[in-house]
Design a protein around this motif. Structure first.
Motif, short mmCIF file in Angstrom:
data_model
loop_
_atom_site.label_atom_id
_atom_site.label_comp_id
_atom_site.label_asym_id
_atom_site.label_seq_id
_atom_site.Cartn_x
_atom_site.Cartn_y
_atom_site.Cartn_z
N ALA A 85 42.76 44.17 51.51
CA ALA A 85 41.68 43.38 52.10
C ALA A 85 42.11 41.94 52.30
N GLN A 86 42.82 41.38 51.34
CA GLN A 86 43.31 40.01 51.46
C GLN A 86 44.26 39.87 52.65
N ASN A 87 45.19 40.83 52.77
CA ASN A 87 46.15 40.77 53.87
C ASN A 87 45.47 40.92 55.23
N LEU A 88 44.43 41.76 55.25
CA LEU A 88 43.72 41.98 56.51
C LEU A 88 43.05 40.70 56.99
N ILE A 137 26.59 45.46 47.22
CA ILE A 137 26.79 44.10 46.73
C ILE A 137 27.16 44.12 45.25
N VAL A 138 26.50 44.97 44.47
CA VAL A 138 26.76 45.06 43.03
C VAL A 138 28.19 45.52 42.75
N PHE A 139 28.64 46.53 43.50
CA PHE A 139 29.93 47.14 43.19
C PHE A 139 31.10 46.57 43.99
N LEU A 140 30.84 46.04 45.19
CA LEU A 140 31.92 45.58 46.05
C LEU A 140 31.97 44.07 46.22
N GLN A 141 30.93 43.39 45.82
CA GLN A 141 30.84 41.92 45.91
C GLN A 141 31.06 41.44 47.35
N TYR A 142 32.01 40.52 47.57
CA TYR A 142 32.15 39.91 48.90
C TYR A 142 32.50 40.93 49.99
N ILE A 143 33.27 41.96 49.62
CA ILE A 143 33.65 42.96 50.61
C ILE A 143 32.43 43.69 51.14
N ALA A 144 31.36 43.70 50.37
CA ALA A 144 30.15 44.40 50.79
C ALA A 144 29.52 43.78 52.03
N ILE A 145 29.69 42.47 52.23
CA ILE A 145 28.96 41.78 53.30
C ILE A 145 29.31 42.32 54.68
N PRO A 146 30.59 42.35 55.09
CA PRO A 146 30.88 42.93 56.41
C PRO A 146 30.53 44.41 56.50
N LEU A 147 30.68 45.13 55.38
CA LEU A 147 30.32 46.55 55.38
C LEU A 147 28.82 46.75 55.59
N ILE A 148 28.02 45.85 55.05
CA ILE A 148 26.57 45.93 55.23
C ILE A 148 26.20 45.70 56.70
N ILE A 196 36.58 36.86 50.98
CA ILE A 196 37.33 38.07 50.66
C ILE A 196 38.81 37.73 50.48
N GLN A 197 39.30 36.91 51.39
CA GLN A 197 40.70 36.50 51.33
C GLN A 197 41.03 35.77 50.03
N GLN A 198 40.10 34.97 49.55
CA GLN A 198 40.36 34.13 48.38
C GLN A 198 40.04 34.82 47.07
N TYR A 199 38.97 35.62 47.04
CA TYR A 199 38.48 36.12 45.76
C TYR A 199 38.65 37.63 45.55
N SER A 200 38.92 38.37 46.61
CA SER A 200 39.04 39.82 46.44
C SER A 200 40.29 40.18 45.65
N ALA A 255 31.64 26.54 49.95
CA ALA A 255 30.47 25.67 50.09
C ALA A 255 29.78 25.89 51.43
N ALA A 256 30.58 26.03 52.49
CA ALA A 256 30.01 26.28 53.82
C ALA A 256 29.24 27.59 53.82
N GLY A 257 29.81 28.62 53.20
CA GLY A 257 29.16 29.92 53.15
C GLY A 257 27.84 29.88 52.39
N LEU A 258 27.84 29.16 51.27
CA LEU A 258 26.62 29.05 50.47
C LEU A 258 25.51 28.36 51.27
N LEU A 259 25.85 27.32 51.98
CA LEU A 259 24.87 26.59 52.77
C LEU A 259 24.37 27.42 53.95
#
Length: 254
Positions: free
Chosen positions: A170-173, A224-235, A161-165, A31-35
């Motif tokens: 990536a989760q462990n990181l 974003i299409v292929f990596l979803q949440y992981i894409a954000i830090p990579l972008i 990423i930790q919750q949904y990847s 929720a915090a992220g969405l806002l």
């Protein structure tokens, strides 16, 4: 009334950031992220509206930075604080814990390891950057240092990423204390580094003069299409790398 439209958008950013702060404290990172994303949306369009309506002024500039301080300063600091707290510094051995180098009391009492407060360096770094931005005349068409919204997007992606990847590495990181501290220090530095970064503002839309921006937007969309949440830090990383490459090319030509 026309003059207040951009300010109302800016206040929308502040409202989103304030509510996101509440959710971040409660540990509701989705929720915090969405806002935060909605707040950044308001942040982008308040400047656009001001230029479109021809009502840019000093009040709007100051108000914008104050709103950004909450949405892109306080919120990511609290999220990183929580991530560091939850990580529990599992990478430290029991001998260090027995010597009370890490002072953790009761989780039920929410007694905090002092290491967790390192996450708030992001808030301090964002505040310093925003103050500099207001008096730096060089940053009208580009940025010097990583913009606070980019830092904020990077940080809010980590718990998602930790919750949904589905990638275990990536989760462990995202639960690794050393990694989180390293990210905190790096982002704090990048926000205030003398590092020229391109802006996504378009003066005109020709491909020749905006090739880097179009390339960045295209690659970002695909990620974003292929990596979803992981894409954000990579972008965000891609943004910094492309800026460095572009600056290097300009320097060679010069």
């Amino acid at each position: 009334m026309k003059k207040q439209i951009p300010n109302l958008l800016t206040l929308g950013n502040l409202l989103c950031g304030t509510i996101a702060t509440i959710y971040a404290v409660q540990g509701n990172f989705a929720a915090a992220g969405l806002l935060v994303v909605i707040g950044i949306f308001f942040d982008f369009f308040d400047g656009f509206a001001a230029r479109l309506l021809g009502v840019s002024g000093e009040l709007g500039k100051q108000l914008d930075s104050l709103a950004d301080m909450v949405t892109s300063g306080v919120v990511p600091g609290i999220i990183m604080f929580n991530l560091l707290y939850q990580s529990g510094f599992e990478n430290f051995n029991n001998e260090l814990i027995e010597k009370e180098i890490i002072a953790i009391v009761s989780l039920n009492d929410y007694s905090l390891s002092w290491f967790s407060y390192l996450g708030l360096l992001l808030t301090l770094g964002a505040c310093y950057r925003l103050a500099k931005f207001n008096i730096d005349t060089r940053q009208s068409d580009s940025f010097i240092g990583l913009p606070t919204p980019a830092m904020s997007l990077f940080v809010i992606s980590l718990p998602l990423i930790q919750q949904y990847s589905t990638i275990e590495f990536a989760q462990n990181l995202m639960s690794n204390s050393y990694f989180l501290i390293g990210i905190t220090l790096l982002l704090t530095y990048l926000m205030n580094a003398e590092l020229p970064l391109f802006s996504l503002k378009f003066k005109e839309y020709s491909f020749k003069n905006n090739a880097v921006k179009y390339l960045f937007l295209l690659v970002s969309l695909l990620m974003i299409v292929f990596l979803q949440y992981i894409a954000i830090p990579l972008i965000i990383i891609l943004y910094v790398v492309l800026s460095v490459v572009q600056n290097s090319s300009k320097n060679k030509i010069a």
